[in-house]
Design a protein around this motif. Structure first.
Motif, mmCIF file in Angstrom:
data_model
loop_
_atom_site.group_PDB
_atom_site.id
_atom_site.type_symbol
_atom_site.label_atom_id
_atom_site.label_comp_id
_atom_site.label_asym_id
_atom_site.label_seq_id
_atom_site.Cartn_x
_atom_site.Cartn_y
_atom_site.Cartn_z
ATOM 1 N N MET A 1 -65.105 25.779 33.086
ATOM 2 C CA MET A 1 -66.035 24.652 32.932
ATOM 3 C C MET A 1 -67.460 25.156 33.140
ATOM 4 S SD MET A 1 -63.830 21.949 35.240
ATOM 5 C CE MET A 1 -64.902 20.555 34.866
ATOM 6 N N PHE B 1 -70.382 19.585 39.811
ATOM 7 C CA PHE B 1 -69.532 19.017 38.770
ATOM 8 C C PHE B 1 -68.979 17.640 39.123
ATOM 9 C CE2 PHE B 1 -69.565 23.519 37.956
ATOM 10 C CZ PHE B 1 -69.512 23.629 36.575
ATOM 11 N N LYS B 2 -69.092 17.227 40.378
ATOM 12 C CA LYS B 2 -68.467 15.980 40.801
ATOM 13 C C LYS B 2 -69.072 14.763 40.134
ATOM 14 C CE LYS B 2 -66.929 17.727 45.294
ATOM 15 N NZ LYS B 2 -66.989 17.593 46.778
ATOM 16 N N ASP B 3 -70.381 14.718 40.029
ATOM 17 C CA ASP B 3 -71.053 13.541 39.470
ATOM 18 C C ASP B 3 -71.609 13.798 38.069
ATOM 19 O OD1 ASP B 3 -70.578 12.174 41.869
ATOM 20 O OD2 ASP B 3 -72.404 12.992 42.767
ATOM 21 N N PRO C 1 -71.845 13.968 34.084
ATOM 22 C CA PRO C 1 -71.206 13.250 32.968
ATOM 23 C C PRO C 1 -70.242 14.174 32.222
ATOM 24 C CG PRO C 1 -73.588 12.903 32.969
ATOM 25 C CD PRO C 1 -73.309 13.988 33.965
ATOM 26 N N ARG C 2 -69.139 13.615 31.780
ATOM 27 C CA ARG C 2 -68.107 14.417 31.126
ATOM 28 C C ARG C 2 -68.625 15.077 29.847
ATOM 29 N NH1 ARG C 2 -62.654 14.639 31.679
ATOM 30 N NH2 ARG C 2 -61.437 15.305 29.869
ATOM 31 N N ASP C 3 -69.491 14.370 29.118
ATOM 32 C CA ASP C 3 -69.982 14.916 27.852
ATOM 33 C C ASP C 3 -71.001 16.037 28.046
ATOM 34 O OD1 ASP C 3 -71.897 13.255 28.901
ATOM 35 O OD2 ASP C 3 -72.494 12.381 26.990
ATOM 36 N N LYS C 4 -71.394 16.284 29.292
ATOM 37 C CA LYS C 4 -72.348 17.355 29.576
ATOM 38 C C LYS C 4 -71.651 18.641 30.040
ATOM 39 C CE LYS C 4 -75.984 14.753 28.824
ATOM 40 N NZ LYS C 4 -76.879 15.004 27.671
ATOM 41 N N ILE C 5 -70.332 18.586 30.144
ATOM 42 C CA ILE C 5 -69.571 19.732 30.665
ATOM 43 C C ILE C 5 -68.836 20.420 29.523
ATOM 44 C CG2 ILE C 5 -67.739 20.465 32.229
ATOM 45 C CD1 ILE C 5 -68.386 18.095 33.998
ATOM 46 N N GLN D 1 -65.890 22.794 28.294
ATOM 47 C CA GLN D 1 -64.572 23.164 28.791
ATOM 48 C C GLN D 1 -63.892 24.104 27.790
ATOM 49 O OE1 GLN D 1 -62.087 19.897 29.998
ATOM 50 N NE2 GLN D 1 -63.704 18.861 31.114
ATOM 51 N N MET E 1 -71.864 23.794 32.924
ATOM 52 C CA MET E 1 -72.853 22.731 32.746
ATOM 53 C C MET E 1 -74.244 23.280 33.055
ATOM 54 S SD MET E 1 -72.429 20.434 36.226
ATOM 55 C CE MET E 1 -74.060 19.710 35.997
#
Length: 541
Positions: A427, A443-445, A447-451, A453, A429
């Motif tokens: 992962m 990575f906890k907070d 946004p999913r679209d910013k990570i 994978q 970001m």
């Protein structure tokens, strides 16, 4: 039982105004074949389905200008369905006798997403009993009907596998039945037919079959071999004897007909859960993982330079420089250099697979190279499906712009089994900080679209295995072999041309001599052997 159809096709029905066409074929079928309906030539359930199921009726329409053809297709299809008792067929009607032969099943998809129906012609015997041949045809109809009922708008590909077929398998009636099944009885359900590795003895039979078909049907039949079947189906979905990597073996399980006709769908929907990778906190001499001279394997020297991977650290207690040098050389010559995955934030090398060398008594490890080619810092994090098996160092961190981080993944001893089932997730970001106590917290907070994978699989090899030749080396070897063969053919061609030239010159000279000197010269030439065999005294040799 209600069926689920492809939503785009349902919308297309409304957009195209197919309802008028459906009304046309319903009314004209009832009028044209009223006598057949009255005599009971059709199953009443099919007639009711035609009137009540719009999607079912739509599958007999091939175009706005072919509605009358659709009416006739309804007649032939309904008559066939009634004769074969399609609506009453169950697995008990053929069961193990047909399916257990392993020659009839759905498996995988082609490159266009069509389901593949495998028909292995070798298991069909022309001289089988009439009863068995009838049961075999019912089995094929049952499998096709089940898939058709599941989703009539999802076309299928029929793969007629003729590997190792002989005269005993050459049955024109059987091939005609399969073609007719889709041409007349399921007219819009077939995408195309692939005939694999057809023996030359079937050429005459194919010419007979071709004469029965129109141009549209002939265009849907494609002949393929090992060299070109991958134009239609990906290698990972083909068995090894077709040049693929799929080791699937069909196994008959009683009661299969009660489930989906596409059993592999369960594996497609299987979710993989990644957990936090455990950090390796041991004090490790990483000098053993470096080679003294690392060759440049890159085509792009900016960031896409793969490093050599080393699978086993060997005996870490031996600090002899000679031993370290030998271990490094052995590891660097044992395996291929990895390819790379160019992600949106990081370039990951290797691209797909971590390989762990086992069996030499030392720690087994592989390395993930992460390169940041962006002008901003990038945080990374490595997760795995089996944290109890692996130790990762470092498991998270921040990579500065234009820098590279090497992540070492260690396989815990005594956990060599089932490594092929394990996976890793890389992962990444963007971040604005270059130093943080716990990179995992970033990575906890987020946004999913910013990570970003990227998944990687695992595998193991024995320390006794020979070096795996890289794709480039394989290609170079094949090119070299091809060049040698080409040169040999060129020499043979030159020799043949020389022989032809000499022969042509000799023939021309003979023709010129004959035209100039006529029959007298040839008579004298033919008499020469007799002149040589006689001496001046009349004695013969």
């Amino acid at each position: 039982m209600p069926r689920k159809y492809n939503q785009p096709f349902q919308q297309q029905i409304v957009i195209m105004g197919v309802n008028e066409n459906i009304l046309y074929i319903r009314e004209n079928f009832s009028k044209k074949y009223a006598e057949n309906i009255a005599k009971g030539d059709y199953d009443a359930r099919d007639l009711q389905r035609l009137q009540n199921d719009t999607e079912f009726a739509c599958t007999y329409i091939r175009g706005d200008h072919r509605l009358d053809e659709g009416v006739d297709l309804l007649h032939s299809s309904f008559k066939f369905r009634n004769e074969m008792k399609i609506n009453d067929l169950t697995e008990a009607d053929f069961g193990k006798d047909v399916i257990d032969l392993g020659g009839l099943y759905f498996h995988k998809k082609d490159k266009q997403g069509h389901r593949i129906l495998w028909l292995k012609v070798k298991v069909h015997k022309k001289d089988a009993s009439a009863e068995f041949l009838t049961v075999e045809k019912k089995g094929i109809a049952f499998v096709v009907e089940k898939a058709f009922y599941n989703n009539p708008f999802s076309q299928v590909v029929v793969l007629l596998d003729m590997t190792n077929c002989g005269l005993v398998n050459m049955d024109i009636d059987f091939v005609q039945y399969i073609i007719s099944l889709f041409k007349f009885y399921y007219p819009t359900f077939l995408a195309y037919i692939l005939i694999y590795d057809m023996p030359w003895i079937f050429n005459a039979a194919w010419r007979v079959i071709k004469s029965w078909l129109n141009a549209e049907a002939v265009a849907k039949i494609k002949f393929v071999t090992k060299s070109d079947i991958q134009n239609y189906i990906s290698p990972e979905d083909l068995p090894p004897y077709m040049g693929g990597t799929d080791t699937f073996q069909f196994v008959y399980v009683p009661g299969m007909s009660d489930h989906s006709p596409y059993p592999e769908d369960k594996t497609y929907k299987k979710q993989v859960h990644f957990l936090e990778a455990q950090e390796d906190t041991r004090s490790i001499d990483l000098s053993l993982t470096k080679v003294e001279s690392e060759p440049d394997l890159s085509l792009d020297h900016n960031y896409n330079k793969p490093v050599l991977r080393h699978r086993s650290a060997g005996n870490r207690n031996n600090n002899s420089s000679d031993v370290r040098r030998q271990q490094s050389l052995n590891r660097s010559h044992s395996f291929t250099s990895p390819s790379t995955f160019a992600g949106s934030l990081l370039t990951v090398s290797p691209a797909e697979e971590l390989v762990f060398q086992v069996g030499d008594g030392g720690d087994s490890f592989d390395m993930i190279s992460l390169t940041n080619s962006l002008p901003v810092p990038v945080a990374f994090k490595v997760k795995t499906t089996a944290p109890e098996k692996f130790r990762v160092r470092p498991s998270a961190g921040i990579i500065k712009p234009d820098k590279k981080e090497e992540v070492y993944v260690y396989l815990v001893p005594d956990f060599n089994a089932d490594v092929a089932k394990d996976k890793f997730l890389v992962m990444a970001m963007e971040t604005t900080v270059t130093n943080v106590a716990d990179p995992n917290a970033l990575f906890k907070d987020a946004p999913r679209d910013k990570i970003m994978q990227h998944k990687m699989r695992c595998t193991t090899v024995s320390s006794r295995d020979k070096r795996v030749t890289s794709p480039d080396e394989n290609l170079a070897s094949k090119v070299e072999q091809l060049e040698k063969q080409t040169k040999s053919l060129q020499m043979q061609l030159r020799l043949l041309m020389c022989v032809q030239f000499v022969t042509a010159v000799a023939l021309i000279l003979v023709m010129l001599a004959y035209s100039c000197y006529g029959e007298e010269l040839f008579s004298r030439f033919l008499a020469l052997p007799f002149d040589f065999c006689n001496d001046p005294y009349g004695r013969k040799c």
